[in-house]
Every structure is written in C-alpha cells, then in structure tokens.
Design a protein around this motif. Sequence first.
Motif, short mmCIF file in Angstrom:
data_model
loop_
_atom_site.label_atom_id
_atom_site.label_comp_id
_atom_site.label_asym_id
_atom_site.label_seq_id
_atom_site.Cartn_x
_atom_site.Cartn_y
_atom_site.Cartn_z
N ALA A 41 9.06 0.28 -3.16
CA ALA A 41 9.89 -0.72 -2.57
C ALA A 41 10.44 -1.67 -3.42
O ALA A 41 10.07 -2.08 -4.47
CB ALA A 41 9.02 -1.32 -1.32
N ALA A 58 6.99 -0.47 7.66
CA ALA A 58 6.09 0.39 6.58
C ALA A 58 5.69 1.62 6.78
O ALA A 58 5.12 2.37 5.62
CB ALA A 58 4.82 -0.51 6.48
N VAL A 75 3.04 3.10 -3.05
CA VAL A 75 4.38 2.70 -2.23
C VAL A 75 5.48 2.32 -2.95
O VAL A 75 5.48 1.65 -4.22
CB VAL A 75 3.88 1.07 -1.53
CG1 VAL A 75 4.79 0.29 -1.05
CG2 VAL A 75 2.86 1.27 -0.32
N VAL A 125 2.57 7.28 0.43
CA VAL A 125 1.03 6.81 0.55
C VAL A 125 0.12 7.97 0.56
O VAL A 125 -0.87 8.39 0.01
CB VAL A 125 0.87 5.82 1.71
CG1 VAL A 125 -0.63 5.48 1.70
CG2 VAL A 125 1.59 4.50 1.26
N TRP A 160 6.75 4.27 4.35
CA TRP A 160 5.98 4.58 3.09
C TRP A 160 4.99 5.58 3.37
O TRP A 160 4.01 5.84 2.34
CB TRP A 160 5.39 3.29 2.47
CG TRP A 160 6.28 2.06 2.27
CD1 TRP A 160 7.40 2.41 1.85
CD2 TRP A 160 6.00 0.86 2.38
NE1 TRP A 160 8.21 1.14 1.74
CE2 TRP A 160 7.10 -0.06 1.97
CE3 TRP A 160 4.66 0.06 2.75
CZ2 TRP A 160 7.15 -1.17 1.94
CZ3 TRP A 160 5.10 -1.28 2.77
CH2 TRP A 160 6.01 -1.94 2.38
N ALA A 196 1.20 -3.35 0.59
CA ALA A 196 0.70 -1.95 0.05
C ALA A 196 -0.90 -2.40 -0.30
O ALA A 196 -1.91 -1.50 -0.13
CB ALA A 196 1.23 -1.95 -1.58
#
Length: 281
Positions: free
Chosen positions: A156, A141, A154, A148, A144, A203
């Motif tokens: 994906a 993660a 986010v 962010v 991201w 997210a």
Amino acid sequence: MIVVTGATGNIGRILVPLLAEAGENSVAVSRHPQPERLPAGVRYAQADLGTSTSMRPVLDGADALFLLLGGELNSHGESPSTLLDTALDAGVRRIVLLSSQINSTRPEALSHTRLREFEAAVRASGADYTILRPGGFASNALAWADPVRTKRTVLAPFGDVALPVIDPADIAAVAASALREEGHSGRTYELTGPKAVSPRQQAAAISRALGEDVDFAELTREQAHTHMTQFMPEEVIDGTLDILGVPLPTEQAISPDVETVLRRPARTFDEWVARNLPAFQ
C-alpha cells in the motif's frame, strides 16, 4: 416494507439480516443473481437501480428505501429525480441515502458529483430523508487478502498516514436505525471508525489476528496509481490518492455520529479483522 438496494454488497448483506431480525418486511435488491441464503421473510428482486422502469415494480407498496449507488451509477445514469419520483409514486416516504464523507470535506471533488446530485434530489424530494456520509471502509483491506494469503505481505502507499476507517457493519446498523426509527429525518451523519489507523498499523492488526508475521511493503504513488487503474476509473484515482496521502484535518478527525445513533462506540479495525479473518488465511 423496506427496499434495500445494493443488497449483496458490503453494507447491504449486513443490513438485510438486521432488518429481518427486527421483524421488518423487506426486499433485497441487486443486479446480481439471488444470494444462496436470505433470512426468513426477505424477498429478493433482481433490478437495475440505474433505470426507474426496472425499479418501479420492486418499489410498489414500499414505505422506505435504502439507496446505494454502485459501480458505474456513481458517474452516470438517469436523473436522480426520475428515480425518486418513481419511489414516491410507489408509496415510499422515507429514504436513506449512502453518500460519502468526501461530500463534506471536498465538496468540489469531481469524482463525487453524481452523489452530490443525489443528495440534492433527496433533500428536495419531500420525503423524510437521512444521508449517511461514511469515510474509508475497513473492508477496503480485503484488497490485500490475496498477497496476505500468498506472500504474507501488505502492499500500500503512504504507509504511515493514518485515517479512521469505518466497519461496514456500523454503517448498516446506522442505516437500519434511520430506516426504522423516528428522529433521523433531515439529518446528515458522518460515519468514521473510533481511531485513525495507518496502512502499516492495519497490516500489524492482520498479523496479530493471524498469529503470523505479515510484512508491509510501501508502494510509491505512481505504483499505487498503476495498480488502481485495474478497478477504479481514472478520474477517481488521483483524488483518492490525495486523500490517502495528504488528508485534510477533517478527514483524520473522529466523528461521534455512530455513537450518537447507536449509543455505543464504533467498531475498531481489529474487530473487523477478527470477523473477516478467513479472507486472509
């Protein structure tokens, strides 16, 4: 003495302090310059796991080895038996290999041929061995983190496909147990998180931790493929997208191996976010 390769990575930088706290004499090995801080009693060595001649002086006098292939070593390099013979000649009698759950769920995957070769060589080496096969990392993660921070978004693919993700701290804890304790020889552990979570749910977890709205923007498979070419070999991308988009039931299942080894539940994705929140702020 325990030699830890990949000592500056997501797992190694947690494993090294765990071993130090347990009073173990260890050597932190990476191809990168020495970290600014190492726990007391830990020696640093810069070496290339891809060449046994580079590793030989690091391994002298070692009893145990944590073996983590990084980057291009997952696709090419010396024969695995060459490195393992060097380790055994140096005195290593216990090896913990970081592999992948894919070698359980998709044993013909071309992207993991090299890891399968190392698994076979470790099993045939004559050393006490433990093989760790984690699923997806919670730390993925971090890809991201920039959107962010800058856009509170986010991005994906496959937003509602849920997979269990493992906190690298749990992998490190299992590795520390296997390196230090009896009872793990000849075992292969599949390591996952305690709950399957989708990208959209991840997210939302980041949003809760920040106390701010974080949007989720779903990428198409084609858009995700284009993005992944920036940091992943082409031959690995399609297989990775297959797992993320059309996982097998075994890839969505929760493995009890973390709890079996550590006698506690695996850490959740929310717990990982709470510890790594500064990356997203």
